[in-house]
Design an enzyme around this catalytic site. Structure first.
Site, PDB file in Angstrom:
ATOM      1  CE1 TYR A   8      -5.926   3.804  -0.492  1.00  0.00           C
ATOM      2  CE2 TYR A   8      -3.595   3.558   0.050  1.00  0.00           C
ATOM      3  CZ  TYR A   8      -4.723   3.123  -0.613  1.00  0.00           C
ATOM      4  OH  TYR A   8      -4.668   1.979  -1.362  1.00  0.00           O
TER       5      TYR A   8
ATOM      6  CG  ASP B  22      -7.153   4.982  -4.382  1.00  0.00           C
ATOM      7  OD1 ASP B  22      -8.385   5.058  -4.647  1.00  0.00           O
ATOM      8  OD2 ASP B  22      -6.414   4.109  -4.875  1.00  0.00           O
TER       9      ASP B  22
ATOM     10  CB  CYS C 277     -19.312  -0.283 -14.866  1.00  0.00           C
ATOM     11  SG  CYS C 277     -19.138   0.350 -13.185  1.00  0.00           S
TER      12      CYS C 277
ATOM     13  CD  GLU D  99      -2.942  -0.772  -0.181  1.00  0.00           C
ATOM     14  OE1 GLU D  99      -3.030   0.372  -0.651  1.00  0.00           O
ATOM     15  OE2 GLU D  99      -3.512  -1.757  -0.690  1.00  0.00           O
TER      16      GLU D  99
HETATM   17 FE1  SF4 Z   1     -17.720   4.786 -13.800  1.00  0.00          FE
HETATM   18 FE2  SF4 Z   1     -19.384   4.290 -15.836  1.00  0.00          FE
HETATM   19 FE3  SF4 Z   1     -19.212   2.625 -13.731  1.00  0.00          FE
HETATM   20 FE4  SF4 Z   1     -20.366   4.985 -13.464  1.00  0.00          FE
HETATM   21  S1  SF4 Z   1     -21.064   3.300 -14.750  1.00  0.00           S
HETATM   22  S2  SF4 Z   1     -18.908   4.053 -12.051  1.00  0.00           S
HETATM   23  S3  SF4 Z   1     -19.084   6.253 -14.810  1.00  0.00           S
HETATM   24  S4  SF4 Z   1     -17.608   3.081 -15.257  1.00  0.00           S
END
Ligand code: SF4
Length: 350
Positions: A113, A131, A195, A30
């Site tokens: 952190y 971070d 994501c 870290e």
């Molecule tokens: Fe980041 Fe897109 Fe995930 Fe939102 S949806 S956290 S902008 S990668």
């Protein structure tokens, strides 16, 4: 946030500090990872923990050896703080890394952190981290318009990081957020489609996904012109040691002064140039050095010679390493494969 942990379980990168994650290995990693990419840290980490497998081993080490192993990672105060903290661990905690906020948080160089990362990852304590990667993810997730460097915004982000924390797996949760920022929610072209936070993210699919966090543009790095002398004689290459406090503190370098005129600058060092110079550029976080390096004759004040065969083990500054390479010294090969020295053209922190 279970989607985040599911994603992490499926996508976590194999990194050396994730094998056998003892508190000491987590702590070292870290500290090294601050301001530095994981891929750059890996070879340094493995050499470091091999040489210093415990806080006691680091506590007993000479500073020169510590700096030589850290050379190229930058931010050398981190290394000194880590050694000072290791000595406190030996003196006050029987050599064991303390597992509580008060004990660990009081060690030299341990800020919010590092405290959150080590306590959550190594000891499973419900402590958040913030971070650069987490900051970016959270600003986009909540569409935070303010500058995260402002104290009020920063406090709100820490609080949000704490609210989101999964108390059952705080270490994995923190690593997942950091990993998401490093690999998916990247500064440019975030991959929102892949994501795990997309269903909850206020920026997903908008221009804010790339625009946030809202930080004012960094000003251009100032350029510092320097002249350095490469003095070689039968005793070796002459180097001087930088003062222990300040930028690149305690590292060895070629004798150098600021300036553009070689005769004047080298004259100020008591040296005379032989032939043409070679220019070495080195980017730090907040400045750029452009150093004209000349082979030179003369006595180097407060310097000492290092035989060429020993240079690979010396804690050199990045610019001086580049200068020696530019003049044909073969340091990386002598140091060993994968040594991780800064290469010409790389950017280094101070
Ligand atoms: Fe980041 Fe897109 Fe995930 Fe939102 S949806 S956290 S902008 S990668």
């Amino acid at each position: 946030m279970s989607a985040l942990l599911d994603w992490f379980d499926a996508h976590r990168r194999p990194l050396p500090w994730r094998d056998a994650p003892t508190p000491w290995r987590v702590w070292v990693s870290e500290v090294m990872l601050q301001q530095t990419r994981a891929s750059s840290v890996a070879p340094y980490f493995e050499r470091f923990v091999e040489r210093f497998p415990t806080p006691a081993a680091l506590a007993a080490a000479p500073e020169d050896e510590l700096l030589a192993l850290w050379a190229g990672l930058g931010y050398y105060a981190r290394a000194r703080h880590l050694q000072a903290a290791a000595r406190r661990v030996v003196e006050e905690h029987g050599g064991r890394v303390p597992d509580d906020v008060d004990g660990f948080g009081a060690l030299p160089g341990v800020g919010p952190y590092t405290r959150g990362a080590v306590l959550s990852i190594a000891f499973g304590r419900a402590e958040p981290v913030l971070d650069g990667n987490v900051e970016r993810v959270l600003c986009r997730l909540d569409r935070v318009a303010g500058d995260p460097r402002q104290p009020t915004v920063r406090r709100a982000l820490w609080a949000r990081a704490g609210d989101l924390l999964d108390p059952a797996r705080p270490g994995d949760h923190n690593q997942a957020l950091m990993e998401l920022g490093a690999t998916v929610c990247t500064p440019r072209t975030p991959r929102c489609a892949g994501c795990p936070l997309q269903p909850d993210c206020l920026s997903a699919g908008t221009a804010d996904a790339e625009r946030l966090p809202n930080k004012p543009r960094r000003v251009r790095r100032p350029l510092v012109e320097r002249v350095a002398g490469l003095v070689r004689d039968g005793a070796g290459v002459w180097l001087v040691r930088r003062p222990s406090e300040g930028m690149l503190g305690g590292l060895w370098e070629l004798p150098a002064v600021e300036g553009t005129s070689a005769p004047d600058a080298l004259g100020a060092l008591g040296l005379r140039a032989r032939g043409d110079g070679k220019v070495v550029r080195h980017l730090f976080t907040h400045r750029e050095w452009r150093t004209s390096v000349y082979e030179a004759d003369g006595a180097v004040p407060e310097g000492r010679p290092f035989p060429e065969r020993e240079l690979a083990g010396v804690a050199l500054t990045g610019p001086s390493l580049k200068a020696l390479l530019a003049w044909g010294l073969d340091l990386p090969r002598r140091r060993g494969a994968g040594a991780g020295w800064a290469r010409p053209g790389s950017t280094s922190p101070p």
